[in-house]
Design an enzyme around this catalytic site. Structure first.
Site, PDB file in Angstrom:
ATOM      1  N   LEU A 154      -1.793   8.904  33.240  1.00 56.56           N
ATOM      2  CA  LEU A 154      -2.186   9.230  31.867  1.00 56.56           C
ATOM      3  C   LEU A 154      -2.357   7.966  31.035  1.00 56.56           C
ATOM      4  O   LEU A 154      -1.577   7.023  31.161  1.00 56.56           O
ATOM      5  CB  LEU A 154      -1.102  10.059  31.171  1.00 56.56           C
ATOM      6  CG  LEU A 154      -0.949  11.537  31.500  1.00 56.56           C
ATOM      7  CD1 LEU A 154      -0.019  12.185  30.484  1.00 56.56           C
ATOM      8  CD2 LEU A 154      -2.279  12.248  31.512  1.00 56.56           C
ATOM      9  N   GLY A 195     -11.097   6.926  35.076  1.00 52.09           N
ATOM     10  CA  GLY A 195     -10.372   5.709  35.434  1.00 52.09           C
ATOM     11  C   GLY A 195      -9.622   5.811  36.758  1.00 52.09           C
ATOM     12  O   GLY A 195     -10.149   6.315  37.758  1.00 52.09           O
ATOM     13  N   TYR A 199       0.629  -2.239  34.436  1.00 49.77           N
ATOM     14  CA  TYR A 199      -0.172  -3.462  34.351  1.00 49.77           C
ATOM     15  C   TYR A 199       0.706  -4.612  33.882  1.00 49.77           C
ATOM     16  O   TYR A 199       1.638  -4.400  33.102  1.00 49.77           O
ATOM     17  CB  TYR A 199      -1.355  -3.257  33.390  1.00 49.77           C
ATOM     18  CG  TYR A 199      -2.259  -4.455  33.336  1.00 49.77           C
ATOM     19  CD1 TYR A 199      -2.935  -4.873  34.484  1.00 49.77           C
ATOM     20  CD2 TYR A 199      -2.401  -5.206  32.177  1.00 49.77           C
ATOM     21  CE1 TYR A 199      -3.741  -6.000  34.455  1.00 49.77           C
ATOM     22  CE2 TYR A 199      -3.213  -6.336  32.142  1.00 49.77           C
ATOM     23  CZ  TYR A 199      -3.883  -6.731  33.294  1.00 49.77           C
ATOM     24  OH  TYR A 199      -4.666  -7.846  33.275  1.00 49.77           O
ATOM     25  N   ALA A 258      -6.575  13.089  35.660  1.00 51.76           N
ATOM     26  CA  ALA A 258      -7.464  13.056  36.827  1.00 51.76           C
ATOM     27  C   ALA A 258      -8.943  12.910  36.511  1.00 51.76           C
ATOM     28  O   ALA A 258      -9.761  12.861  37.420  1.00 51.76           O
ATOM     29  CB  ALA A 258      -7.266  14.342  37.629  1.00 51.76           C
ATOM     30  N   SER A 259      -9.299  12.852  35.234  1.00 53.92           N
ATOM     31  CA  SER A 259     -10.722  12.953  34.910  1.00 53.92           C
ATOM     32  C   SER A 259     -11.421  11.618  34.700  1.00 53.92           C
ATOM     33  O   SER A 259     -12.633  11.590  34.471  1.00 53.92           O
ATOM     34  CB  SER A 259     -10.888  13.784  33.632  1.00 53.92           C
ATOM     35  OG  SER A 259     -10.205  13.145  32.575  1.00 53.92           O
ATOM     36  N   LEU A 309      -9.235  -3.535  34.506  1.00 56.81           N
ATOM     37  CA  LEU A 309     -10.614  -3.079  34.648  1.00 56.81           C
ATOM     38  C   LEU A 309     -11.100  -2.482  33.350  1.00 56.81           C
ATOM     39  O   LEU A 309     -10.294  -2.074  32.509  1.00 56.81           O
ATOM     40  CB  LEU A 309     -10.678  -1.995  35.732  1.00 56.81           C
ATOM     41  CG  LEU A 309     -10.690  -2.511  37.158  1.00 56.81           C
ATOM     42  CD1 LEU A 309     -10.506  -1.367  38.120  1.00 56.81           C
ATOM     43  CD2 LEU A 309     -12.006  -3.232  37.462  1.00 56.81           C
ATOM     44  N   TYR A 334       0.040  -7.804  25.316  1.00 58.39           N
ATOM     45  CA  TYR A 334       0.191  -6.717  26.289  1.00 58.39           C
ATOM     46  C   TYR A 334       1.619  -6.637  26.838  1.00 58.39           C
ATOM     47  O   TYR A 334       2.420  -5.829  26.372  1.00 58.39           O
ATOM     48  CB  TYR A 334      -0.852  -6.848  27.423  1.00 58.39           C
ATOM     49  CG  TYR A 334      -0.945  -5.558  28.184  1.00 58.39           C
ATOM     50  CD1 TYR A 334      -1.911  -4.603  27.868  1.00 58.39           C
ATOM     51  CD2 TYR A 334      -0.030  -5.232  29.177  1.00 58.39           C
ATOM     52  CE1 TYR A 334      -1.957  -3.384  28.524  1.00 58.39           C
ATOM     53  CE2 TYR A 334      -0.061  -4.019  29.834  1.00 58.39           C
ATOM     54  CZ  TYR A 334      -1.028  -3.104  29.508  1.00 58.39           C
ATOM     55  OH  TYR A 334      -1.064  -1.889  30.149  1.00 58.39           O
TER      56      TYR A 334
HETATM   57  P1  NAI Z   1      -8.486   6.430  31.322  1.00 60.34           P
HETATM   58  O1  NAI Z   1      -8.570   6.463  29.854  1.00 60.34           O
HETATM   59  O2  NAI Z   1      -9.688   6.055  32.104  1.00 60.34           O
HETATM   60  O3  NAI Z   1      -7.984   7.878  31.842  1.00 60.34           O
HETATM   61  C1  NAI Z   1      -6.886   8.511  31.252  1.00 60.34           C
HETATM   62  C2  NAI Z   1      -6.704   9.904  31.797  1.00 60.34           C
HETATM   63  O4  NAI Z   1      -5.610  10.515  31.086  1.00 60.34           O
HETATM   64  C3  NAI Z   1      -7.915  10.838  31.589  1.00 60.34           C
HETATM   65  O5  NAI Z   1      -8.046  11.673  32.721  1.00 60.34           O
HETATM   66  C4  NAI Z   1      -7.501  11.686  30.384  1.00 60.34           C
HETATM   67  O6  NAI Z   1      -8.104  12.983  30.341  1.00 60.34           O
HETATM   68  C5  NAI Z   1      -6.017  11.812  30.659  1.00 60.34           C
HETATM   69  N1  NAI Z   1      -5.245  12.189  29.461  1.00 60.34           N
HETATM   70  C6  NAI Z   1      -5.038  11.494  28.323  1.00 60.34           C
HETATM   71  N2  NAI Z   1      -4.243  12.195  27.474  1.00 60.34           N
HETATM   72  C7  NAI Z   1      -3.944  13.361  28.105  1.00 60.34           C
HETATM   73  C8  NAI Z   1      -3.163  14.495  27.771  1.00 60.34           C
HETATM   74  N3  NAI Z   1      -2.511  14.588  26.627  1.00 60.34           N
HETATM   75  N4  NAI Z   1      -3.097  15.501  28.654  1.00 60.34           N
HETATM   76  C9  NAI Z   1      -3.762  15.458  29.837  1.00 60.34           C
HETATM   77  N5  NAI Z   1      -4.493  14.395  30.224  1.00 60.34           N
HETATM   78  C10 NAI Z   1      -4.587  13.359  29.365  1.00 60.34           C
HETATM   79  O7  NAI Z   1      -7.243   5.493  31.658  1.00 60.34           O
HETATM   80  P2  NAI Z   1      -6.954   4.406  32.804  1.00 60.34           P
HETATM   81  O8  NAI Z   1      -7.385   3.081  32.341  1.00 60.34           O
HETATM   82  O9  NAI Z   1      -7.405   4.899  34.131  1.00 60.34           O
HETATM   83  O10 NAI Z   1      -5.351   4.375  32.760  1.00 60.34           O
HETATM   84  C11 NAI Z   1      -4.536   5.178  33.589  1.00 60.34           C
HETATM   85  C12 NAI Z   1      -3.230   4.434  33.856  1.00 60.34           C
HETATM   86  O11 NAI Z   1      -3.518   3.227  34.573  1.00 60.34           O
HETATM   87  C13 NAI Z   1      -2.504   4.023  32.563  1.00 60.34           C
HETATM   88  O12 NAI Z   1      -1.118   4.153  32.755  1.00 60.34           O
HETATM   89  C14 NAI Z   1      -2.869   2.553  32.431  1.00 60.34           C
HETATM   90  O13 NAI Z   1      -1.935   1.814  31.701  1.00 60.34           O
HETATM   91  C15 NAI Z   1      -2.894   2.140  33.888  1.00 60.34           C
HETATM   92  N6  NAI Z   1      -3.620   0.897  34.168  1.00 60.34           N
HETATM   93  C16 NAI Z   1      -4.874   0.678  33.649  1.00 60.34           C
HETATM   94  C17 NAI Z   1      -5.499  -0.535  33.854  1.00 60.34           C
HETATM   95  C18 NAI Z   1      -6.849  -0.823  33.267  1.00 60.34           C
HETATM   96  O14 NAI Z   1      -7.265  -1.970  33.266  1.00 60.34           O
HETATM   97  N7  NAI Z   1      -7.554   0.158  32.792  1.00 60.34           N
HETATM   98  C19 NAI Z   1      -4.875  -1.605  34.667  1.00 60.34           C
HETATM   99  C20 NAI Z   1      -3.608  -1.230  35.234  1.00 60.34           C
HETATM  100  C21 NAI Z   1      -3.003  -0.026  34.965  1.00 60.34           C
END
Ligand code: NAI
Length: 396
Positions: free
Chosen positions: A138, A51, A224, A48-49, A272, A234
């Protein structure tokens, strides 16, 4: 302390608390301008913190007035080292939610562990009884199996053969060629273990066994797909295998939850700049083209725009959300539009260090990369002394 961005290998090692606060406030402003956003009233966000997870939480809380519990893994400031961006972003969420009278709780710890699942179940019970929405967002490079204690690592590698790709340094905007070696079977299996659906399923089971998953609850995880040109790395690579597993898990969970009127979905989101995506070779370059093209067409979105559209037009629009042939919600629909992808493909062939500044929105990528860490906001005085020990309040 005066904080300037410290960047190594496309990873930003520090964060600015004031900028992170502004980042959250801007997302809240967007949600308020687009309110009300339909969403259930008792929400758990895992990841939740930052992205997509942070934006999901903001959309539910500030758009629908939901009570939210957010789980994340972030580090506080220590000595002269700033806290992680997600730590400050979470702090900012809590501050703004408290000011708006929105009930909230943040749990910081390893979401893969049994302990954090148990703590979350207890917190749900005492704070809101049950949850009606579970967002699983996550992104992690490692996972420690909660039963065996074994550590697994996710890798971003092609399968079957090496992949040679142009890559972009998000900080300097330079183009370089990188060869990514093909993954071993072991690396594929480990990536599935970290980024596949196993932990999501464990969460749903823990919530059910704890009696805190409301009848009719909805759960969604993010996936994704992306364009053909990033397929080798990917979608046809190690992370794609993990996403296949996540999507299979959604279908299995959906069948199980339907008995009590609940649903499990996968939403395929837009590419993104986030902490997770910046370290993937070829992806920042693709993003640079995509950002320019989507901005020119007036259809560019960030995580908050994506989440608001996901809730209001797909997940909670009152009808069964439209899905693709594999049952996935497609909020990457604008990214994957034929005219957008045709232009990406055409320009991809022309990319060199010289043409990139014209063809790609390199400034936009750099700006987003800095902003997710609280840097690069015109409204912030980065030469000012900052207290890096962000306030901790008594409300988690
Ligand atoms: P991010 O890196 O911005 O955020 C990840 C979150 O997971 C953070 O809140 C972090 O604290 C938490 N986290 C990581 N390891 C943890 C653990 N062991 N315990 C508790 N919390 C943990 O990531 P983002 O990019 O928002 O990705 C989230 C999901 O969205 C992923 O499944 C990603 O594949 C998917 N996604 C991302 C896209 C992109 O372009 N960034 C596009 C489409 C899907």
């Amino acid at each position: 302390m005066i904080i300037k961005p410290m960047i190594r290998n496309n990873i930003c090692m520090n964060a600015h608390p004031g900028g992170c606060e502004l980042n959250v406030k801007q997302q809240i402003d967007y949600v308020r301008r687009n309110s009300p956003v339909p969403a259930p009233q008792r929400v758990l966000v895992i990841g939740a913190s930052a992205g997509y997870g942070l934006s999901s939480r903001i959309a539910a809380a500030f758009g629908a007035g939901a009570r939210t519990i957010g789980v994340s893994f972030e580090t506080p400031a220590k000595g002269s080292r700033t806290a992680s961006a997600g730590w400050y972003l979470d702090q900012a969420f809590r501050k703004e939610a408290s000011a708006a009278g929105l009930e909230h709780k943040s749990i910081i710890g390893d979401a893969f562990s049994h302990q954090i699942k148990e703590e979350t179940v207890q917190e749900i019970r005492s704070m809101m009884g049950q949850v009606d929405l579970v967002v699983y967002s996550l992104a992690s490079g490692i996972r420690i199996d909660p039963d065996t204690g074994e550590m697994y690592r996710s890798t971003l590698k092609p399968i079957g053969r090496d992949y040679r790709a142009l890559s972009l340094d998000s900080r300097t905007g330079e183009v370089a060629e990188a060869t990514v070696p093909a993954a071993t079977e072991e690396e594929i299996a480990q990536t599935v273990k970290v980024m596949g659906g196993e932990d999501w399923e464990l969460w749903i089971r823990a919530l059910q066994e704890g009696g805190v998953l409301a009848p009719g609850a909805v759960t969604v995880a993010y996936s994704y797909i992306g364009p053909k040109l990033t397929f080798p790395l990917y979608r046809d690579g190690t992370i794609g295998r993990a996403k296949d597993h996540l999507e299979e898990t959604a279908r299995r969970l959906d069948t199980a939850l339907r008995d009590s009127g609940g649903r499990a979905w996968v939403s395929v989101n837009k590419a993104l700049v986030t902490r997770a995506s910046s370290v993937i070779p070829a992806v920042p370059l693709y993003l640079a083209l995509l950002y320019r093209i989507m901005k020119e067409k007036g259809i560019h979105e960030g995580t908050i725009e994506q989440c608001v559209r996901l809730f209001s037009e797909k997940l909670f629009a009152g009808e069964e959300p439209p899905v693709d042939s594999l049952g996935r919600i497609r909020i990457d629909d604008w990214e994957m539009r034929q005219d957008v992808q045709d232009e990406v493909e055409r320009d991809w062939e022309k990319i060199t260090a010289e043409t990139l500044p014209r063809l790609g929105d390199v400034e936009g990528i750099k700006e987003d990369f800095l902003r997710i860490h609280g840097f690069g906001f015109p409204g912030i005085d980065y030469s000012a002394d900052v207290d890096i020990q962000a306030r901790t309040d008594d409300n988690g």
